[in-house]
Design a protein around this motif. Structure first.
Motif, mmCIF file in Angstrom:
data_model
loop_
_atom_site.group_PDB
_atom_site.id
_atom_site.type_symbol
_atom_site.label_atom_id
_atom_site.label_comp_id
_atom_site.label_asym_id
_atom_site.label_seq_id
_atom_site.Cartn_x
_atom_site.Cartn_y
_atom_site.Cartn_z
ATOM 1 N N VAL A 168 -24.506 -10.464 29.608
ATOM 2 C CA VAL A 168 -25.258 -9.378 28.975
ATOM 3 C C VAL A 168 -24.621 -8.079 29.434
ATOM 4 N N MET A 169 -24.312 -7.209 28.462
ATOM 5 C CA MET A 169 -23.564 -5.992 28.743
ATOM 6 C C MET A 169 -24.216 -4.807 28.055
ATOM 7 N N ALA A 170 -24.060 -3.633 28.661
ATOM 8 C CA ALA A 170 -24.503 -2.396 28.017
ATOM 9 C C ALA A 170 -23.358 -1.868 27.157
ATOM 10 N N ASP A 171 -23.701 -1.256 26.032
ATOM 11 C CA ASP A 171 -22.687 -0.731 25.112
ATOM 12 C C ASP A 171 -22.206 0.635 25.591
ATOM 13 N N HIS A 172 -21.454 0.649 26.692
ATOM 14 C CA HIS A 172 -20.983 1.908 27.262
ATOM 15 C C HIS A 172 -20.028 2.635 26.316
ATOM 16 N N ALA A 173 -19.257 1.893 25.543
ATOM 17 C CA ALA A 173 -18.336 2.525 24.600
ATOM 18 C C ALA A 173 -19.118 3.308 23.539
ATOM 19 N N GLY A 174 -20.159 2.670 22.999
ATOM 20 C CA GLY A 174 -20.955 3.335 21.966
ATOM 21 C C GLY A 174 -21.662 4.565 22.489
ATOM 22 N N GLY A 175 -22.239 4.467 23.690
ATOM 23 C CA GLY A 175 -22.947 5.612 24.258
ATOM 24 C C GLY A 175 -22.024 6.764 24.577
ATOM 25 N N THR A 176 -20.860 6.466 25.160
ATOM 26 C CA THR A 176 -19.887 7.525 25.478
ATOM 27 C C THR A 176 -19.365 8.171 24.205
ATOM 28 N N ARG A 177 -19.156 7.370 23.175
ATOM 29 C CA ARG A 177 -18.695 7.899 21.893
ATOM 30 C C ARG A 177 -19.695 8.915 21.347
ATOM 31 N N LEU A 178 -20.984 8.608 21.422
ATOM 32 C CA LEU A 178 -22.015 9.541 20.953
ATOM 33 C C LEU A 178 -21.995 10.846 21.737
ATOM 34 N N ALA A 179 -21.870 10.736 23.058
ATOM 35 C CA ALA A 179 -21.889 11.925 23.914
ATOM 36 C C ALA A 179 -20.678 12.816 23.644
ATOM 37 N N VAL A 180 -19.483 12.214 23.587
ATOM 38 C CA VAL A 180 -18.266 12.994 23.361
ATOM 39 C C VAL A 180 -18.291 13.629 21.973
ATOM 40 N N ASP A 181 -18.747 12.893 20.989
ATOM 41 C CA ASP A 181 -18.817 13.441 19.627
ATOM 42 C C ASP A 181 -19.745 14.660 19.579
ATOM 43 N N HIS A 182 -20.862 14.599 20.297
ATOM 44 C CA HIS A 182 -21.776 15.745 20.329
ATOM 45 C C HIS A 182 -21.089 16.955 20.959
ATOM 46 N N LEU A 183 -20.375 16.732 22.058
ATOM 47 C CA LEU A 183 -19.672 17.834 22.723
ATOM 48 C C LEU A 183 -18.587 18.423 21.820
ATOM 49 N N LEU A 184 -17.836 17.558 21.146
ATOM 50 C CA LEU A 184 -16.806 18.037 20.227
ATOM 51 C C LEU A 184 -17.421 18.853 19.095
ATOM 52 N N GLY A 185 -18.584 18.423 18.629
ATOM 53 C CA GLY A 185 -19.276 19.148 17.575
ATOM 54 C C GLY A 185 -19.722 20.536 18.003
ATOM 55 N N LEU A 186 -19.966 20.711 19.306
ATOM 56 C CA LEU A 186 -20.357 22.023 19.833
ATOM 57 C C LEU A 186 -19.149 22.928 20.063
ATOM 58 N N GLY A 187 -17.947 22.380 19.942
ATOM 59 C CA GLY A 187 -16.750 23.185 20.149
ATOM 60 C C GLY A 187 -15.988 22.868 21.422
ATOM 61 N N HIS A 188 -16.472 21.939 22.227
ATOM 62 C CA HIS A 188 -15.751 21.550 23.447
ATOM 63 C C HIS A 188 -14.476 20.796 23.071
#
Length: 347
Positions: A168-188
């Protein structure tokens, strides 16, 4: 020789023969009731159980284990047992196993492969019915052969999946993808990721999600902004300090380990920087520190209790022969929880 008094007789520890006599059944019938055989009629079972309760009889656990080939013990080997965020996993796994009549034994590997192996060998020697193994070294080569030879059901928890083992594994790739995409959307654009050793499943998947988010928006990754090596708070401090000391420091840092956040925050404070004015911060996993910090820290989070319930359930299925031969792999989703620690980059 003086005759034993009634008081002395009553104080003697009751035996299975006493139970059989009180219930007016054969010894074998009591044994079948104690071992949960379905062949015993409900009325007989009630009589035996009533005799057990009246006499205060407690079966010999060692002898019973030898008879039925089970110790009703499950081992769990974790890298660190003092991480508060793991409490939910342990509690949920314990509750599922306890309801099924199993005891959970927690061991601490201290992040050392040799100690992890010794703990697993010890559990096998003591005839644990199964084991859950938390994240650490990749499972391949000689270590995989070692696990095969243990001869007990194994469930991997947040560890690189192996075809023949349940995990059983946590979807760390999916969660990190969401976080980075949000930051990129803010201009980071200068987004740092600090995490554990690259060969470990959680770190490996976070790095994958990080690269996927940049690629989806057509941006290139600066490899110097990805720092790996340890999940510990001290590493969080060292990585964050070095990054924030660069000529062009990151405008956002993702703390990719559930125990790293305190070190990252200490590095930010030591440089007199503000959150999110100078640098946005995102943590991994739910924690009181993230919630109570000023400002509250955004997080990539997953349900540790759900991970515990699933891991225990997979193991019980194996013990009850309800699972197929091949390993089963369950992915628990991650979510991005936006809090006040994230804002657009300055300038």
């Amino acid at each position: 020789m003086p005759k034993l008094s009634d008081k002395t007789t009553r104080s003697a520890k009751p035996t299975i023969r006493d139970v059989a006599a009180a219930a007016e059944v054969a010894l074998g019938t009591v044994s079948r009731v104690l071992n949960g055989h379905a062949s015993v009629k409900p009325e007989i079972k009630r009589r035996v159980q009533r005799a057990i309760d009246d006499l205060g009889y407690a079966p010999n656990a060692v002898a019973q284990s030898m008879r039925i080939g089970s110790t009703f013990t499950i081992g769990c080997v974790l890298r660190e047992i003092n991480i508060p965020q793991l409490a939910g996993f342990v509690r949920a796994a314990h509750d599922v196993l306890d309801e099924a009549g199993f005891s959970l034994l927690i061991s601490n590997s201290e992040g050392r492969p040799d100690r992890e192996r010794e703990l697993l060998s010890r559990l096998a020697r003591r005839q644990a019915d199964g084991v859950m193994i938390g994240p650490y070294a990749p499972i391949k080569g000689e270590f995989e052969r070692f696990l095969r030879e243990l001869g007990v059901p194994i469930v991997l928890v947040d560890r690189d999946p192996v075809p023949w083992l349940d995990s059983v594994m946590a979807d760390h790739a999916g969660g990190t993808r969401l976080a980075v995409d949000h930051l990129l959307g803010l201009g980071h654009r200068r987004i740092a990721l600090i995490t554990g050793e690259q060969g470990l499943y959680p770190a490996q998947q976070r790095i994958r999600g990080y690269h996927e988010a940049f690629a989806a928006r057509g941006f290139e990754v600066d490899p110097d902004l990805v720092q790996t090596g340890s999940f510990l708070p001290g590493a969080g401090f060292r990585f964050a300090s070095a990054l924030l000391g660069q000529r062009a420091p990151p405008t956002a840092i993702i703390s990719g380990g559930i125990d790293m956040l305190s070190g990252v925050l200490r590095a930010v404070r030591s440089r007199g920087l503000s959150i999110p004015g100078d640098v946005s911060i995102i943590a991994a996993g739910h924690s009181e520190l993230a919630e109570l910090h000023t400002p509250p820290i955004s997080a990539v989070s997953w349900d540790q209790e759900e991970v515990g319930r699933i891991a225990a359930g997979l193991l019980l299925d194996r013990l009850r022969a309800k699972a197929s031969q091949e390993g089963r792999h369950v992915l628990v989703p991650n979510e991005f929880i936006l809090r006040a620690s994230v804002g657009p980059p300055r300038g």
